[in-house]
Design a protein around this motif. Structure first.
Motif: not given
Length: 430
Positions: A248-270
């Motif tokens: 929902x926070x993604x501003x573009x279609x490309x950012x939207x497409x990437x968002x589910x992986x951004x979630x898991x990238x943040x999770x991966x760090x923790x």
């Protein structure tokens, strides 16, 4: 052992508040809350109650004054000293100090934010608004309160002996399930039943029964308070709200497409090990796996929470093989609409091909089907979901269209961005 029938007969909720602790919640909520506290603490969200079973008219069953009293009680709760000690000092998934001092300092002084409640067409409209780390913690208590108040309304006119017989029959019914599960070799099963349980006392009894009846085949519970009190493993990873809000926070279609992986990238760090579990179905499992970065294939496993579970597991096995991974070393967690027959079938089909585990929810902690007139305690599908983030609507597509949510125009956009075609409709069991 608590005499549940007598406690219900007394009808004194101040003795048995529906939610009695801030850690009377699912473990994944606390794990996600820490991640959000670190990565998105200022995001403003709205969560809303959604009754998928519209035939259950909650506002006609549940007294508004009693509902408000229970919700107000939840707002009065703060983390107890022993609960803080458990979170700060316990070992979770082999890791000491899972929760950071910074997060714990915040959590120890946190109170849940206000709620908004009104009646409309036989249902309650219940919403929560504020910063994401605070508002998200309303989800499980809100569901627990509504589910138990509905149960209390149904049981309210029963006499003492009726209640004793009802709970005896409910216990016998669950024990028959346990006896069947005992026969399944190599079973690994956890309690995932907090959000739509019959009551706290009943969930606690069910967990004790599973512990005594299944031994090492029962691996723990998602409920943190019960895990603490019964010295069990707290089980859980992450849920759909993370990709829904990041998207929902993604501003573009490309950012939207990437968002589910951004979630898991943040999770991966923790997190590492068994906390690295993919939940791929928010916007369709097939597309998620096809476009996933290679590093995700090295994660420990996958949770299947919608759609056809057999097909979901087969797709995961195929994906791991394509990415050069050994599926026999991967974990598949089934968690959607499970009961004994489905658990038995899935274990038989996939044992040896993957590591199999089950998160058993509503039909563990709230199965009184056939035990009261008109089946008035039949479990129903009640959820509490994020509906907006920083003023932008959230969307969930799922592998089952019956679980989809979001405005029509945004849903169409998400289907286009994530290339979601025709989907198979599945009946929502709970």
């Amino acid at each position: 052992m608590v005499d549940i029938a007598t406690r219900v007969w007394n009808h004194k909720w101040k003795i048995d508040p529906i939610v009695r602790s801030l850690i009377d919640t699912d473990f994944y909520k606390l794990l996600m809350c820490q991640s959000i506290f670190r990565n998105k603490p200022n995001t403003q969200v709205i969560f809303s109650l959604i009754n998928r079973s519209i035939n259950v008219r909650l506002a006609d069953l549940v007294d508004e004054g009693e509902l408000r009293e229970q919700l107000d009680h939840v707002r009065s709760l703060s983390l107890a000293c022993g609960e803080s000690t458990w979170m700060r000092g316990n070992t979770f998934y082999g890791k000491r100090q899972m929760f950071t001092p910074e997060f714990m300092d915040w959590f120890e002084t946190m109170r849940l934010p206000p709620y908004h409640l009104e009646k409309r067409d036989g249902q309650y409209e219940l919403t929560f608004e504020g910063s994401w780390p605070e508002v998200m913690l309303w989800e499980i208590p809100a569901l627990s309160v509504l589910m138990e108040l509905r149960g209390r309304a149904v049981l309210g006119d029963m006499g003492r002996f009726e209640l004793q017989i009802l709970y005896a029959r409910g216990m016998a019914k669950l024990w028959e399930k346990i006896e069947h599960l005992r026969k399944i070799d190599n079973l690994r099963l956890a309690d995932f039943g907090t959000r739509r349980r019959h009551s706290f006392l009943w969930q606690d009894w069910a967990v004790q029964a599973m512990t005594g009846g299944l031994g090492e085949k029962f691996v723990g519970t998602s409920n943190c308070l019960i895990a603490k009190n019964r010295d069990l493993a707290a089980i859980g990873t992450n849920a759909h709200e993370l990709p829904m809000i990041y998207s929902a926070l993604a501003q573009t279609d490309e950012a939207l497409r990437q968002a589910p992986y951004d979630v898991l990238s943040d999770w991966h760090e923790e997190h590492d090990g068994n906390l690295r579990i993919i939940l791929p179905d928010t916007y369709g499992t097939e597309g998620f796996l096809n476009n996933a970065p290679d590093w995700l294939a090295k994660w420990t496993g996958i949770r299947i929470d919608s759609g056809d579970p057999i097909q979901g597991a087969e797709n995961a096995i195929k994906w791991w093989k394509i990415r050069g991974e050994d599926p026999t070393q991967k974990l598949v967690i089934f968690s959607d609409g499970l009961d004994v027959a489905k658990i038995s079938e899935l274990q038989s089909l996939f044992h040896g091909r993957v590591r199999v585990s089950f998160g058993w929810g509503t039909l563990l902690t709230n199965d009184f089907r056939g035990l009261v007139p008109n089946d008035a305690l039949e479990p129903f599908s009640l959820v509490c979901k994020a509906i907006s983030a920083d003023g932008r609507p959230t969307v969930k597509l799922s592998d089952n269209p019956n679980k989809a949510m979001g405005p029509a125009d945004e849903t169409a956009r998400y289907k286009r961005v994530f290339n979601v075609g025709q989907q198979s409709v599945q009946r929502i069991i709970v």
